[in-house]
Design a protein around this motif. Structure first.
Motif, short mmCIF file in Angstrom:
data_model
loop_
_atom_site.label_atom_id
_atom_site.label_comp_id
_atom_site.label_asym_id
_atom_site.label_seq_id
_atom_site.Cartn_x
_atom_site.Cartn_y
_atom_site.Cartn_z
N LYS A 247 7.96 -42.86 61.50
CA LYS A 247 7.90 -41.98 62.68
C LYS A 247 7.25 -40.65 62.32
O LYS A 247 7.49 -40.09 61.24
CB LYS A 247 9.30 -41.75 63.25
CG LYS A 247 9.28 -41.05 64.61
CD LYS A 247 10.67 -40.99 65.24
CE LYS A 247 10.59 -40.36 66.63
NZ LYS A 247 11.93 -40.23 67.26
N ASN B 60 8.69 -38.86 58.75
CA ASN B 60 10.14 -38.70 58.79
C ASN B 60 10.73 -38.85 57.39
O ASN B 60 10.46 -39.83 56.70
CB ASN B 60 10.72 -39.77 59.72
CG ASN B 60 12.23 -39.69 59.83
OD1 ASN B 60 12.79 -38.62 60.06
ND2 ASN B 60 12.89 -40.83 59.67
N CYS C 138 3.43 -47.37 63.14
CA CYS C 138 3.89 -46.14 63.79
C CYS C 138 3.50 -46.17 65.27
O CYS C 138 2.38 -46.54 65.61
CB CYS C 138 3.28 -44.92 63.11
SG CYS C 138 3.88 -43.33 63.76
N GLY D 230 2.86 -43.64 68.31
CA GLY D 230 2.69 -42.21 68.54
C GLY D 230 1.30 -41.87 69.05
O GLY D 230 0.47 -42.75 69.33
N SER E 56 14.09 -45.31 72.53
CA SER E 56 14.26 -46.28 71.45
C SER E 56 14.07 -47.72 71.94
O SER E 56 13.72 -48.61 71.16
CB SER E 56 15.63 -46.12 70.80
OG SER E 56 16.67 -46.36 71.73
N THR F 213 10.30 -48.15 72.12
CA THR F 213 9.80 -48.05 70.75
C THR F 213 10.03 -49.36 69.99
O THR F 213 9.13 -49.89 69.34
CB THR F 213 10.50 -46.89 70.01
OG1 THR F 213 10.17 -45.66 70.65
CG2 THR F 213 10.05 -46.83 68.55
N THR G 88 13.07 -49.44 57.98
CA THR G 88 13.02 -48.20 58.75
C THR G 88 13.79 -47.17 57.95
O THR G 88 14.47 -47.50 56.98
CB THR G 88 13.67 -48.33 60.14
OG1 THR G 88 15.10 -48.42 59.98
CG2 THR G 88 13.19 -49.56 60.89
N SER H 105 15.87 -40.81 62.51
CA SER H 105 14.78 -39.83 62.52
C SER H 105 15.38 -38.45 62.65
O SER H 105 16.44 -38.27 63.28
CB SER H 105 13.82 -40.10 63.70
OG SER H 105 14.51 -39.99 64.93
N THR I 287 16.88 -47.60 66.65
CA THR I 287 15.66 -48.40 66.63
C THR I 287 15.78 -49.62 65.73
O THR I 287 15.36 -50.73 66.10
CB THR I 287 14.45 -47.54 66.20
OG1 THR I 287 14.33 -46.44 67.10
CG2 THR I 287 13.17 -48.36 66.23
#
Length: 255
Positions: free
Chosen positions: A8, A34, A60, A62, A92, A95, A114, A118, A126
Motif C-alpha cells: 500500500k 507501508n 498495489c 492506487g 477494504s 481493495t 500483506t 496499514s 484486507t
C-alpha cells in the motif's frame, strides 16, 4: 512458486497532514511503502533465497504515483510489479476484490503476503477479505514463518508477549508483523536495478469487478489532539530511576 505481496502507498507518518473537505487529506505530501509491508517483502525475499525458482510480484491499488511504492518493493527484492490504477479511494472490500482479480489474472499464487495493517487506515481487514475471496487460510501479525512440505507453520503474536502457532496449507495469506524480521533496506545499486524492472498497469475498471452490496466510506476525519501533562520526578538518582521504571512498566507499558 509465485509469491504475491499486496503493498500500500501510504502518507509518511512524519509528514504534516492537513484535513480538507472534512473527509480527505491534502495529498501534497510524501507517500511511501507501508512500513508493515516492508516486513512482507523482506520475508518473501528470504523464502526466495531458499526456493530460487520463486518469483516475487508486488501488487498495489492506487493512483499513478503509487508506482513509486512498487519501485520501493522491487528495490527491496520483488521481481516485478502490478499497479491497479485508480483515482478513487477504495474501501477494504473493493481493495480486496481488485487485488484478488489482478492476482488471478496474472498468475497462480503459491503464497500471498500483506502487512498486518496499514498505517493510514489501520483497518486490518484486507488480508482476511482476500483470503475469503480466494478461499485460502489466513494468519496475521505473523512473527515467525517456516515453509515446509506444502504447508506454512506460523507464530502469530498476541498481546502480552504471547503467541499462537498455526499450521496452514499452501497457498495461504500471511499478514506480516513487525517481529517477523528486520526489513532489508535497498542499496543504491538495488534502487538503480529496480528502475529497470517491469511494472504492468491495469485499470481498476478493466477488472470488471461486480459492485458489492456492502461498502464503507469516510464520513469525517479529525486531527488527533494529544494532551500531555508534565510531571516533576523528585528524589535522588536511584529513586528517580525506580519511578521512571515504574512509569514505563505500569503507565506507558513499553517494557
Amino acid at each position: 512458486m509465485q509469491i504475491y505481496i499486496c503493498v500500500k502507498h501510504v502518507p509518511d507518518s512524519a509528514a504534516n497532514i492537513t484535513i480538507v473537505e472534512k473527509n480527505r487529506i491534502d495529498e501534497n505530501l510524501t507517500f511511501l511503502l507501508n512500513p508493515y509491508d516492508e516486513h512482507a517483502v523482506t520475508e518473501a525475499v528470504r523464502i526466495k533465497d531458499n526456493l530460487p525458482d520463486s518469483e516475487i510480484v508486488a501488487v498495489c491499488l492506487g493512483k499513478d504515483d503509487a508506482e513509486k511504492t512498487l519501485r520501493s518493493a522491487m528495490a527491496m527484492g520483488a521481481d516485478r510489479g502490478l499497479l491497479i490504477a485508480s483515482d478513487k479511494n477504495h474501501d477494504s472490500i473493493e481493495t480486496a476484490q481488485a487485488l484478488k482479480a489482478a492476482i488471478e489474472q496474472d498468475g497462480n499464487p503459491g503464497l500471498i503476503f500483506t502487512g498486518k495493517e496499514s498505517i493510514d487506515a489501520e483497518g486490518m481487514q484486507t488480508m482476511f477479505r482476500i483470503g475469503a475471496l480466494l478461499d485460502l487460510p489466513v494468519a496475521t501479525n505473523v512473527v515467525n514463518l517456516d515453509i515446509e512440505a506444502g504447508r506454512a507453520v506460523v507464530d502469530c503474536a498476541l498481546s502480552g508477549g504471547t503467541a499462537n502457532t498455526y499450521e496452514l496449507s499452501l497457498p495461504c495469506v500471511i499478514g506480516a508483523g513487525r517481529g517477523l524480521n528486520t526489513p532489508r533496506y535497498p542499496t543504491f545499486p538495488d534502487v538503480v536495478k529496480s528502475k529497470k524492472k517491469p511494472v504492468k498497469k491495469i485499470a481498476f475498471y478493466d477488472l470488471k469487478i461486480e459492485p458489492s452490496k456492502a461498502g464503507m466510506k469516510i464520513v469525517e476525519l479529525e486531527p488527533l489532539l494529544q494532551k500531555r501533562e508534565p510531571k516533576e520526578i523528585k528524589g535522588d538518582a536511584g529513586e528517580v530511576a525506580k519511578k521512571i521504571l515504574r512509569i514505563l512498566k505500569d503507565e506507558a507499558r513499553v517494557i
